[in-house]
Motif scaffolding. Structure first.
Motif, PDB file in Angstrom:
ATOM      1  N   ASN A  44       0.762  -1.242   0.000  1.00  0.00           N
ATOM      2  CA  ASN A  44       0.000   0.000   0.000  1.00  0.00           C
ATOM      3  C   ASN A  44       0.799   1.304   0.000  1.00  0.00           C
ATOM      4  O   ASN A  44       0.391   2.269  -0.651  1.00  0.00           O
ATOM      5  CB  ASN A  44      -0.987  -0.010   1.171  1.00  0.00           C
ATOM      6  N   PRO A  45       1.932   1.443   0.706  1.00  0.00           N
ATOM      7  CA  PRO A  45       2.606   2.748   0.721  1.00  0.00           C
ATOM      8  C   PRO A  45       3.599   2.962  -0.415  1.00  0.00           C
ATOM      9  O   PRO A  45       4.196   4.043  -0.506  1.00  0.00           O
ATOM     10  CB  PRO A  45       3.335   2.732   2.064  1.00  0.00           C
ATOM     11  N   VAL A  46       3.789   1.989  -1.290  1.00  0.00           N
ATOM     12  CA  VAL A  46       4.898   2.049  -2.245  1.00  0.00           C
ATOM     13  C   VAL A  46       4.674   3.099  -3.330  1.00  0.00           C
ATOM     14  O   VAL A  46       5.552   3.939  -3.592  1.00  0.00           O
ATOM     15  CB  VAL A  46       5.143   0.658  -2.866  1.00  0.00           C
ATOM     16  N   ALA A  47       3.526   3.073  -3.995  1.00  0.00           N
ATOM     17  CA  ALA A  47       3.299   4.017  -5.099  1.00  0.00           C
ATOM     18  C   ALA A  47       3.376   5.472  -4.647  1.00  0.00           C
ATOM     19  O   ALA A  47       4.029   6.294  -5.307  1.00  0.00           O
ATOM     20  CB  ALA A  47       1.972   3.717  -5.783  1.00  0.00           C
ATOM     21  N   PRO A  48       2.720   5.854  -3.541  1.00  0.00           N
ATOM     22  CA  PRO A  48       2.848   7.258  -3.129  1.00  0.00           C
ATOM     23  C   PRO A  48       4.263   7.635  -2.707  1.00  0.00           C
ATOM     24  O   PRO A  48       4.705   8.766  -2.965  1.00  0.00           O
ATOM     25  CB  PRO A  48       1.857   7.383  -1.967  1.00  0.00           C
ATOM     26  N   ALA A  49       4.983   6.711  -2.055  1.00  0.00           N
ATOM     27  CA  ALA A  49       6.368   7.020  -1.685  1.00  0.00           C
ATOM     28  C   ALA A  49       7.207   7.280  -2.926  1.00  0.00           C
ATOM     29  O   ALA A  49       8.044   8.194  -2.964  1.00  0.00           O
ATOM     30  CB  ALA A  49       6.963   5.872  -0.866  1.00  0.00           C
ATOM     31  N   LEU A  50       6.971   6.481  -3.971  1.00  0.00           N
ATOM     32  CA  LEU A  50       7.719   6.678  -5.217  1.00  0.00           C
ATOM     33  C   LEU A  50       7.298   7.973  -5.901  1.00  0.00           C
ATOM     34  O   LEU A  50       8.140   8.717  -6.431  1.00  0.00           O
ATOM     35  CB  LEU A  50       7.487   5.475  -6.131  1.00  0.00           C
ATOM     36  N   ALA A  51       6.001   8.275  -5.888  1.00  0.00           N
ATOM     37  CA  ALA A  51       5.527   9.536  -6.466  1.00  0.00           C
ATOM     38  C   ALA A  51       6.120  10.734  -5.734  1.00  0.00           C
ATOM     39  O   ALA A  51       6.505  11.738  -6.359  1.00  0.00           O
ATOM     40  CB  ALA A  51       4.002   9.594  -6.421  1.00  0.00           C
ATOM     41  N   ASN A  52       6.220  10.630  -4.426  1.00  0.00           N
ATOM     42  CA  ASN A  52       6.787  11.725  -3.640  1.00  0.00           C
ATOM     43  C   ASN A  52       8.276  11.901  -3.920  1.00  0.00           C
ATOM     44  O   ASN A  52       8.781  13.025  -3.956  1.00  0.00           O
ATOM     45  CB  ASN A  52       6.541  11.475  -2.151  1.00  0.00           C
ATOM     46  N   ALA A  53       8.984  10.797  -4.129  1.00  0.00           N
ATOM     47  CA  ALA A  53      10.405  10.889  -4.461  1.00  0.00           C
ATOM     48  C   ALA A  53      10.606  11.499  -5.840  1.00  0.00           C
ATOM     49  O   ALA A  53      11.515  12.316  -6.060  1.00  0.00           O
ATOM     50  CB  ALA A  53      11.046   9.506  -4.382  1.00  0.00           C
ATOM     51  N   ILE A  54       9.765  11.108  -6.802  1.00  0.00           N
ATOM     52  CA  ILE A  54       9.860  11.674  -8.150  1.00  0.00           C
ATOM     53  C   ILE A  54       9.576  13.172  -8.109  1.00  0.00           C
ATOM     54  O   ILE A  54      10.270  13.982  -8.748  1.00  0.00           O
ATOM     55  CB  ILE A  54       8.884  10.945  -9.094  1.00  0.00           C
ATOM     56  N   THR A  55       8.558  13.551  -7.336  1.00  0.00           N
ATOM     57  CA  THR A  55       8.223  14.969  -7.201  1.00  0.00           C
ATOM     58  C   THR A  55       9.390  15.755  -6.596  1.00  0.00           C
ATOM     59  O   THR A  55       9.708  16.866  -7.032  1.00  0.00           O
ATOM     60  CB  THR A  55       6.968  15.133  -6.325  1.00  0.00           C
ATOM     61  N   ASP A  56      10.020  15.151  -5.588  1.00  0.00           N
ATOM     62  CA  ASP A  56      11.165  15.799  -4.960  1.00  0.00           C
ATOM     63  C   ASP A  56      12.310  15.985  -5.959  1.00  0.00           C
ATOM     64  O   ASP A  56      13.045  16.979  -5.901  1.00  0.00           O
ATOM     65  CB  ASP A  56      11.626  14.967  -3.763  1.00  0.00           C
ATOM     66  N   ALA A  57      12.429  15.063  -6.891  1.00  0.00           N
ATOM     67  CA  ALA A  57      13.516  15.136  -7.873  1.00  0.00           C
ATOM     68  C   ALA A  57      13.263  16.179  -8.951  1.00  0.00           C
ATOM     69  O   ALA A  57      14.165  16.947  -9.310  1.00  0.00           O
ATOM     70  CB  ALA A  57      13.732  13.769  -8.505  1.00  0.00           C
ATOM     71  N   ILE A  58      12.050  16.221  -9.480  1.00  0.00           N
ATOM     72  CA  ILE A  58      11.805  17.049 -10.672  1.00  0.00           C
ATOM     73  C   ILE A  58      10.924  18.266 -10.401  1.00  0.00           C
ATOM     74  O   ILE A  58      10.737  19.106 -11.288  1.00  0.00           O
ATOM     75  CB  ILE A  58      11.183  16.214 -11.814  1.00  0.00           C
ATOM     76  N   GLY A  59      10.345  18.356  -9.187  1.00  0.00           N
ATOM     77  CA  GLY A  59       9.539  19.527  -8.853  1.00  0.00           C
ATOM     78  C   GLY A  59       8.167  19.536  -9.477  1.00  0.00           C
ATOM     79  O   GLY A  59       7.463  20.542  -9.420  1.00  0.00           O
ATOM     80  N   ARG A  60       7.735  18.437 -10.040  1.00  0.00           N
ATOM     81  CA  ARG A  60       6.395  18.316 -10.626  1.00  0.00           C
ATOM     82  C   ARG A  60       5.791  17.000 -10.194  1.00  0.00           C
ATOM     83  O   ARG A  60       6.489  15.993 -10.145  1.00  0.00           O
ATOM     84  CB  ARG A  60       6.455  18.418 -12.150  1.00  0.00           C
ATOM     85  N   ARG A  61       4.490  17.027  -9.902  1.00  0.00           N
ATOM     86  CA  ARG A  61       3.870  15.868  -9.267  1.00  0.00           C
ATOM     87  C   ARG A  61       3.114  14.993 -10.258  1.00  0.00           C
ATOM     88  O   ARG A  61       2.214  15.462 -10.961  1.00  0.00           O
ATOM     89  CB  ARG A  61       2.897  16.306  -8.162  1.00  0.00           C
ATOM     90  N   PRO A  62       3.444  13.688 -10.294  1.00  0.00           N
ATOM     91  CA  PRO A  62       2.620  12.741 -11.048  1.00  0.00           C
ATOM     92  C   PRO A  62       1.261  12.587 -10.371  1.00  0.00           C
ATOM     93  O   PRO A  62       1.185  12.418  -9.152  1.00  0.00           O
ATOM     94  CB  PRO A  62       3.414  11.430 -10.982  1.00  0.00           C
ATOM     95  N   MET A  63       0.204  12.614 -11.158  1.00  0.00           N
ATOM     96  CA  MET A  63      -1.156  12.524 -10.618  1.00  0.00           C
ATOM     97  C   MET A  63      -1.874  11.257 -11.055  1.00  0.00           C
ATOM     98  O   MET A  63      -3.040  11.064 -10.689  1.00  0.00           O
ATOM     99  CB  MET A  63      -1.981  13.740 -11.057  1.00  0.00           C
ATOM    100  N   GLU A  64      -1.206  10.416 -11.823  1.00  0.00           N
ATOM    101  CA  GLU A  64      -1.856   9.184 -12.265  1.00  0.00           C
ATOM    102  C   GLU A  64      -0.844   8.055 -12.329  1.00  0.00           C
ATOM    103  O   GLU A  64       0.363   8.264 -12.453  1.00  0.00           O
ATOM    104  CB  GLU A  64      -2.530   9.377 -13.626  1.00  0.00           C
ATOM    105  N   LEU A  65      -1.376   6.849 -12.208  1.00  0.00           N
ATOM    106  CA  LEU A  65      -0.579   5.624 -12.298  1.00  0.00           C
ATOM    107  C   LEU A  65      -0.917   4.896 -13.586  1.00  0.00           C
ATOM    108  O   LEU A  65      -2.068   4.932 -14.041  1.00  0.00           O
ATOM    109  CB  LEU A  65      -0.862   4.724 -11.096  1.00  0.00           C
ATOM    110  N   PRO A  66       0.086   4.193 -14.175  1.00  0.00           N
ATOM    111  CA  PRO A  66       1.475   4.100 -13.715  1.00  0.00           C
ATOM    112  C   PRO A  66       2.263   5.348 -14.072  1.00  0.00           C
ATOM    113  O   PRO A  66       1.923   6.056 -15.031  1.00  0.00           O
ATOM    114  CB  PRO A  66       2.003   2.883 -14.460  1.00  0.00           C
TER     115      PRO A  66
END
Length: 919
Positions: free
Chosen positions: A885-907
């Protein structure tokens, strides 16, 4: 044609166009499995003159004059090969369906190949393990729980949990004993559903609808019925008229009754409209093509937003909403939830910071390597017998009896080992048609899904749209949380209401917020049905909430770990969604604080993986928390027997199916511990309505905390009965006796169990109702690098911390977490069942559906909180669903931290990240 299998000569002629896989199985070598039949998964791998091949795409005639070696031929009689033994020693399998093929391929590697292991093993897929244990088994290494390689004989740091495989007469709970079926699994000798030869077996093939919504106005089966070898052609005219749900729960009232075995109205492309029963699959397929059907095509709706609007086509408008338990059939509304705790409007109005966003999750296929399958027959007692790939044999029995108006004493349902499930086998998808075919023909009948069936006919994870609004004060303390959910259950409502309710439960109650509101709807569309999947809806909503919390942390200027510490529920807080949760749900042993600390510390330490050089690579970190109940609500039941047998062994009768969840091992350990004996003395008869009294099923992570608890109670009761029996025999006190590996010992006497219980044995029974539930927590953290030119996401560090209570089997527990993380990484980055927007599934072969390969996955560091659950056996918690359960949001948060833009959909696939970067 002359050839050999494992050194044994055969003279047999293959059918025209026959693959080597089916040809080998025709010779009763069932160690060669089917996962895809397109050369994508490797479950069928064999050696042909020493070269590994995928036998499903290797023509049988090419084996003429050659030596074929399967997993069963790698070792010597009674001895495993070196690679097989390493797979046992490293617990390098879970369901085991892929293992025989994996071992065959690995047997050809030498030390020089190990550096290229990810490339060499890319043709062998595993859905369960996450590959770490497989890699270590092949590469001859041993690592600690962080993936740090240990020198021979070295111990891991005390702050880390190092699974160590132990065997021996006294190894039981708390040690990593090997699975009882280990040697059979690695040699391909452990039977799965279809690994049996039944004389006179007929085969069933279904004809599928070409339309997303249509009514059958005429159907002509005369040409199909006349084809030689055809025994029956079944249509809606032969179907019971009883509505049911393919979903299985303890209470069948949890799911809407909207399904018929065969229906005159079809509601999604691919729905079965007729079934042909014939001497072979080929004949049945040919006959299916001869069936002539006239359809009245009906209007269809594929967008869940449009589904409930005025004028939208009514998909189940013919149903009575009350008796079918559909909220509003005319408006395609299956279920809804609206509730508020406190005053959300006031909480948002008074907030110093507000965050709102809408997140979208996709359809995901379970992709268990063993496809759905059932064999049915009439036994010597005139009972209908179903051997099926199911997580819920007792619930299947109950519903088959209801559909065909049979007494339970006349229906037996059982499973062999099940090749993966993840919730996908908590359904009736093959058993109903096989039952109809057997009762119609009186013959044994087999129905096996193809891999295409799994994509187009089997339910997927529910795609959801989730809008989250958060309010917080200046310091980051939450003042309000609002969640709006739209869930697409597809053409049928199986699991739709339950998934909707559960998705908004622990995801919301994890946080102690004074004002909460949830508005959720589950709607019908003419898409492929959705169903149960690991996490049961929580993963979709947690993705949205944890992403929103990360945005809030940025807005407030507080560290994401600290924001969770500030707002997470604590033992003194009530569990609240839109009301205070009932007293059946308790926090139990509380480990969330430890999980947050352990994850933060691991991320701070880092690891040896560095980001690629170049200005296009940007590095980021992210984390997310999750909470899940350790079993389903409203009771989950198991009645277990444990018998002291006349030969000095013990037999456990338990209804839980083994499908990679490891319950057989844990049940063995629990019984051995209570009876002070070695695991080798424990025999487990499981997942069979003849072998156990009752079991709700292997879902909702209940195999350990419900069935396991019942096993422990029954074994403890038997131990007391044995001491009492010994006391009566010798006129001594019961507490003067101890059990010692099959012997009762006192200061003056020694009695073997065999002589004590006599030829009939001695049986004890225990029930567990799962009336009270506790909570488990998981935290995941990532360090990633993102390529701003291509959108590629490279995972540099992966950490999961788990509140699992007492670890009954550390290696197995770690494997469950690694497998859950691997599946979640697939959901987060790769996997999607593509729909063309008009109900046609375009993903029909495994090679076009990217489940993670060994090269895709990092080694996940796994840490455990030090907790003890008062409800679980020996203080254990469940840990099958939770890691996902916590994996996808943790990865989305890390990606956001890297590029400054937030993914809003999976995958968060490479193309989506690239488009996000282009903005």
């Amino acid at each position: 044609m002359t050839f050999s299998i494992n050194g044994e000569k055969f003279d047999s002629e293959p059918r025209a166009g026959q693959s080597l896989r089916t040809f080998i199985r025709d010779q009763k070598h069932f160690e060669v499995k089917k996962g895809c039949d397109t050369g994508d998964c490797g479950a069928c791998s064999v050696l042909v003159d020493g070269t590994p091949v995928h036998s499903c795409v290797y023509p049988a005639f090419r084996a003429a004059g050659k030596d074929v070696t399967t997993a069963a031929g790698l070792g010597m009689p009674g001895y495993l090969s070196a690679v097989q033994q390493r797979f046992v020693d490293h617990a390098a399998f879970q369901c085991g369906f892929c293992t025989a093929g994996m071992v065959v391929t690995a047997s050809t590697f030498d030390d020089e190949d190990l550096a290229e292991l990810p490339r060499l093993l890319k043709g062998n897929l595993c859905r369960c393990t996450g590959y770490r244990a497989i890699h270590e088994a092949i590469d001859h290494v041993h690592t600690d729980s962080c993936g740090v390689e240990l020198e021979p004989g070295a111990e891991a740091p005390k702050s880390r949990t190092t699974p160590v495989i132990k065997t021996g007469p006294r190894a039981s709970v708390g040690t990593s004993v090997t699975a009882p079926a280990s040697e059979r699994v690695v040699s391909g000798q452990e039977p799965f559903t279809l690994d049996i030869a039944i004389p006179g077996l007929l085969h069933l093939v279904v004809l599928k609808s070409p339309h997303a919504h249509a009514r059958i106005t005429a159907i002509d089966t005369r040409r199909a019925s006349a084809l030689p070898g055809v025994h029956a052609v079944l249509t809606h005219e032969h179907s019971p008229d009883t509505l049911f749900s393919t979903a299985r729960h303890e209470s069948r009232l949890d799911d809407p009754d909207d399904t018929l075995v065969l229906d005159s109205v079809v509601r999604f492309r691919g729905q079965r409209v007729a079934a042909v029963v014939a001497e072979s699959v080929g004949i049945a397929e040919a006959a299916a093509r001869l069936i002539e059907i006239d359809y009245e095509v009906l209007p269809a709706v594929f967008d869940p937003h449009l589904s409930t609007l005025d004028g939208a086509p009514s998909i189940h408008g013919d149903k009575n909403g009350t008796t079918s338990r559909i909220v509003d059939p005319q408006r395609n509304l299956v279920a809804e939830l609206h509730g508020e705790y406190g005053d959300v409007a006031a909480g948002l109005a008074g907030a110093a910071h507000t965050i709102t966003g809408t997140w979208q999750t996709q359809r995901v296929a379970h992709t268990h390597l063993e496809t759905h399958a059932t064999i049915g027959w009439i036994d010597e007692d005139e009972r209908l017998v179903l051997r099926t790939s199911s997580q819920v044999p007792f619930l299947v029995q109950t519903e088959i009896c209801r559909l065909f108006d049979r007494d339970p004493s006349t229906v037996r349902v059982f499973t062999a080992r099940v090749g993966g499930g993840f919730g996908g086998k908590q359904e009736i998808l093959t058993e109903d048609l096989v039952s109809l075919a057997v009762l119609t023909t009186g013959r044994a009948v087999q129905y096996e899904f193809t891999r295409e069936d799994e994509f187009t006919l089997s339910p997927t994870r529910h795609p959801m749209e989730v809008q989250v609004t958060l309010g917080a004060d200046a310091g980051g303390l939450l003042t309000a949380m609002k969640v709006e959910l739209l869930s697409d259950t597809g053409a049928y409502g199986n699991h739709g209401p339950g998934t909707m309710y559960h998705s908004c439960s622990e995801s919301v109650s994890l946080y102690n917020v004074p004002n909460k509101r949830v508005d959720a709807r589950c709607v019908y569309t003419n898409n492929v049905p959705s169903g149960a999947f690991r996490g049961y809806g929580l993963g979709q909503v947690i993705f949205a909430i944890e992403s929103a919390l990360d945005e809030l942390a940025r807005s407030v200027g507080v560290d994401p770990f600290e924001l969770r510490r500030l707002n997470s529920v604590t033992p003194s807080d009530p569990l609240i969604v839109t009301h205070v949760e009932g007293d059946d749900l308790i926090l139990g042993g509380y480990g969330l604080d430890q999980c947050i600390d352990l994850a933060e510390q691991a991320l701070a330490r880092g690891n040896s993986t560095v980001a690629p050089a170049g200005p296009e690579w940007r590095v980021g970190r992210g984390m997310a928390s999750s909470m899940i109940a350790t079993m389903p609500p409203r009771g989950h039941f198991s009645e277990v027997t444990v018998t002291a047998d006349a030969d000095g062994a013990y037999t456990v009768g338990v209804g839980t199916a083994e499908f990679g969840n490891g319950t057989t091992t844990v049940h063995t350990q629990l019984a051995a511990s209570a009876l002070s004996t070695s695991p080798s003395r424990i025999r487990v008869r499981q997942s069979d309505t003849d072998a156990a009294r009752y079991d709700t099923g292997a879902f909702g992570s209940a195999g350990t905390v419900v069935a396991g608890k019942a096993v422990l109670a029954a074994a403890e009761s038997l131990a007391r009965d044995l001491r009492q029996l010994a006391a009566e025999r010798t006129q001594t006190a019961p507490d003067a006796w101890t059990l010692d590996d099959g012997v009762l010992v006192s200061a003056e006497h020694r009695l073997s169990i065999a002589e004590l219980v006599g030829p009939d044995g001695l049986t004890a029974t225990a029930n567990e109702d799962g009336a009270r539930r506790s909570i488990a927590f998981n935290v995941h953290a990532f360090r990633v690098a993102v390529n701003t030119r291509t959108g590629e996401v490279l995972i540099l560090q992966s950490v999961q911390t788990a509140d699992a209570g007492f670890m009954l089997n550390p290696a197995q527990l770690r494997g469950q977490i690694e497998g859950g993380v691997a599946q979640a990484i697939g959901t987060a980055l790769y996997e999607e069942v593509i729909n063309d927007g008009e109900g046609t599934v375009l993903t029909t072969v495994l090679r076009n559906y990217h489940i993670p390969q060994i090269s895709d996955l990092p080694v996940t560091e796994v840490y455990f909180a030090d907790t003890h659950d008062p409800l679980g056996p020996f203080g254990a918690k469940s840990m099958s669903e939770a890691p996902y359960n916590p994996v996808a949001p943790a990865l989305a948060n890390a990606i956001t931290d890297a590029i400054g833009r937030r993914p809003m959909e999976l995958p968060m696939s490479r193309d989506r990240i690239w488009r996000l970067l282009q903005d």
